[in-house]
Design an enzyme around this catalytic site. Structure first.
Site, PDB file in Angstrom:
ATOM      1  N   ASP A 102       0.857  -1.178   0.000  1.00  0.00           N
ATOM      2  CA  ASP A 102       0.000   0.000   0.000  1.00  0.00           C
ATOM      3  C   ASP A 102       0.898   1.234   0.000  1.00  0.00           C
ATOM      4  O   ASP A 102       1.630   1.480   0.962  1.00  0.00           O
ATOM      5  CB  ASP A 102      -0.873  -0.013   1.263  1.00  0.00           C
ATOM      6  CG  ASP A 102      -2.240   0.588   1.028  1.00  0.00           C
ATOM      7  OD1 ASP A 102      -2.314   1.608   0.334  1.00  0.00           O
ATOM      8  OD2 ASP A 102      -3.230   0.036   1.549  1.00  0.00           O
ATOM      9  N   ASP A 329     -12.320   0.012   4.729  1.00  0.00           N
ATOM     10  CA  ASP A 329     -12.970   1.296   4.989  1.00  0.00           C
ATOM     11  C   ASP A 329     -14.492   1.246   4.915  1.00  0.00           C
ATOM     12  O   ASP A 329     -15.145   2.201   5.330  1.00  0.00           O
ATOM     13  CB  ASP A 329     -12.495   2.341   3.973  1.00  0.00           C
ATOM     14  CG  ASP A 329     -11.070   2.807   4.220  1.00  0.00           C
ATOM     15  OD1 ASP A 329     -10.625   2.779   5.386  1.00  0.00           O
ATOM     16  OD2 ASP A 329     -10.400   3.204   3.245  1.00  0.00           O
TER      17      ASP A 329
END
Length: 530
Positions: A102, A329
């Site tokens: 990431d 998320d």
């Protein structure tokens, strides 16, 4: 991809997102780590995925749990060391798994040495590596931009008499990608990991990484209403999705192209017409602009059929599609569509054309986990408790077995376990024929043996009511997918070409049968014919 072109691994493969803090704890501190991921790689091989994407593992104060990076070329001590990373890389590659990291280019930690220098003086050479502005003429922040975590996106720095920009926490100051030295340093960080054998990057909040050069106010959102988040008060006309973004992406793509078969995946929450622009022109965009539209789609056959067709129709020449149903998320798919539809949703994800990304725990049918108020850790939920989704609910530890702490750790985990962890865990579902895990594994196996599913074209099939149906085709091979998105029985009139197909897989607890030219579908049933 033309019919004569051999697809690349990231086109036919399935990506599995690991949230490292919550995957597996090897050292008994209640937090998952790299050695813990390494110890569970065989599970991922058995599941049938092809690549592992790790949410951030870089050194960080953890104000936003790793998305506040203090060193782009290191490993946070909570997760291990560079040597632990190398062992994970080698173990993954030895098993045929790709490893993705990431990358967080929009902002760093306020404790990053670059920001400490930038903040030290207006004359510091790194001052322009971040976004500093004088107060508005009447005083106060330079403009009306809002933080995604609530409140103003500007933080006053009394020592130097200017504001700095942060679209998330004040501990996450925004990097200035218009500065050539900053840009070069970030591209060098990408090269550092490519040189170390990383197979690609998921690039965080890519559509935000450059802003309008004049920083005008954002216009009001006419659709804002009470109960929506602060960030939704305004339309991000000037703080997101700027034209210069493509120049930055092209530079990132140039870096990736210097290494064989690397992939760049962009986190981009935009409408489809703007999303597909991030493929770039002539191969200078990201390989996969993340398509998140299923995350908020109405769970309705007609609506989903239109979404899929619109997306397929909007893809540029050579653009490879991708689909996402869950991440760290957003609410879990099992909570969004209901537990009865979770397997139908999994069949949808793994049979659409393009690259699917599977979020850890979704293969177990995990729902959102309610977090007691005194254990909430998500900074967004703490700042906007009435309006923001508490992301902790989808970041809870992976339940491995029925032993203490679900086999995740030898101590109390950093977040609570799912309440049904004693029965909803990997070991309990591994050998249970009707489990969500066994079903997901069977779907992934079918993707491997049927090129029509992994690389074939997509074609809508006429259907009525609550049935979503489509064909996948590769050469002479044809596959039919039929999904009942309701809790009532449905039927599908089979197209003539499907008469020669045989039932190959159905959702758990359902029968596989075809009645002449009609395919009966029980409530919440998905069927795949090959």
């Amino acid at each position: 991809m033309s019919p004569m072109t051999e697809p690349l691994w990231w086109q036919t493969g399935v990506i599995y997102q690991v949230y490292p803090r919550s995957f597996n704890d090897s050292n008994g501190d209640g937090i998952g780590d790299l050695a813990g991921v390494t110890a569970r790689l065989d599970y991922l091989v058995d599941l049938g995925v092809d690549a592992v994407w790790l949410s951030p593992i870089f050194p960080s104060p953890m104000a936003d749990f790793g998305y506040d990076v203090a060193d782009y070329c290191g490993i946070d001590k909570r997760f291990g060391t560079l040597a632990d990373f190398d062992r994970l890389r080698d173990a993954a590659h030895a098993r045929g798994l790709k490893l993705l990291l990431d990358f967080v280019p929009n902002h760093s930690s306020s404790e990053h040495p670059w920001f400490l220098e930038s903040r030290s003086s207006r004359k510091n050479p790194k001052r322009d590596w971040y976004i500093w502005r004088d107060p508005a003429p009447e005083g106060g922040p330079p403009n009306n931009w809002q933080s995604y975590f609530g409140g103003s996106a500007w933080e006053w720095d009394a020592a130097t008499g200017q504001y700095y920009l942060h679209q998330f926490l004040k501990e996450q100051p925004e990097l200035n990608w218009r500065n050539p030295d900053l840009r070069a340093a970030m591209l060098d960080a990408m090269r550092f990991w490519f040189d170390r054998g990383v197979d690609g990057f998921r690039i965080d909040v890519l559509w935000l990484a450059i802003k309008h050069p004049d920083f005008p106010d954002n216009p009001a959102n006419p659709d804002w209403r009470e109960g929506m988040q602060d960030i939704e008060r305004l339309l991000p006309l000037h703080s997101a999705d700027q034209p210069e973004m493509m120049e930055i992406i092209a530079a990132m793509r140039d870096v990736a192209e210097a290494y064989p078969e690397r992939v760049l995946i962009g986190e981009i929450y935009l409408p489809i017409p703007r999303l597909v622009a991030y493929y770039g022109e002539g191969g200078n965009g990201v390989h996969l602009p993340f398509n998140f539209h299923l995350l908020d789609a109405r769970w309705d056959a007609a609506a989903l059929a239109k979404l899929i067709a619109d997306y397929e129709g909007a893809l540029p020449a050579g653009g490879w599609p991708n689909w996402v149903l869950g991440n760290h998320d957003k609410p879990r798919v099992a909570s969004r569509v209901g537990p009865e539809q979770a397997a139908v949703a999994m069949m949808l994800l793994l049979t659409l054309r393009g690259t699917p990304t599977l979020y850890q725990g979704d293969e177990l049918g995990m729902p959102n986990v309610a977090i007691p108020t005194n254990r909430v850790r998500d900074p967004q939920a703490l700042r906007e408790p009435e309006t923001a989704f508490n992301r902790d609910e989808v970041r809870t530890p992976m339940p491995w077995d029925a032993s203490a702490h679900a086999g995740f750790s030898s101590v109390e985990p950093w977040l609570p376990l799912n309440p049904d962890w004693a029965t909803r865990n990997v070991m309990a579902q591994r050998d249970e024929a009707g489990s969500m895990l066994a079903f997901t594994r069977a779907l992934l196996q079918l993707r491997r043996v049927h090129p029509a599913l992994s690389a074939g074209s997509w074609h809508a099939v006429s259907s009525d009511g609550a049935v979503l149906a489509y064909e996948r085709r590769h050469g002479d091979a044809r596959v039919l997918v039929a999904l009942n998105l309701s809790n009532a029985p449905q039927t599908l009139a089979l197209p003539e070409w499907a008469a020669a197909l045989a039932p190959a897989l159905t959702t758990p607890s359902h029968d596989l049968r075809v009645e002449g030219t009609t395919l009966p579908l029980a409530p919440n049933q998905g069927i795949l014919l090959t």
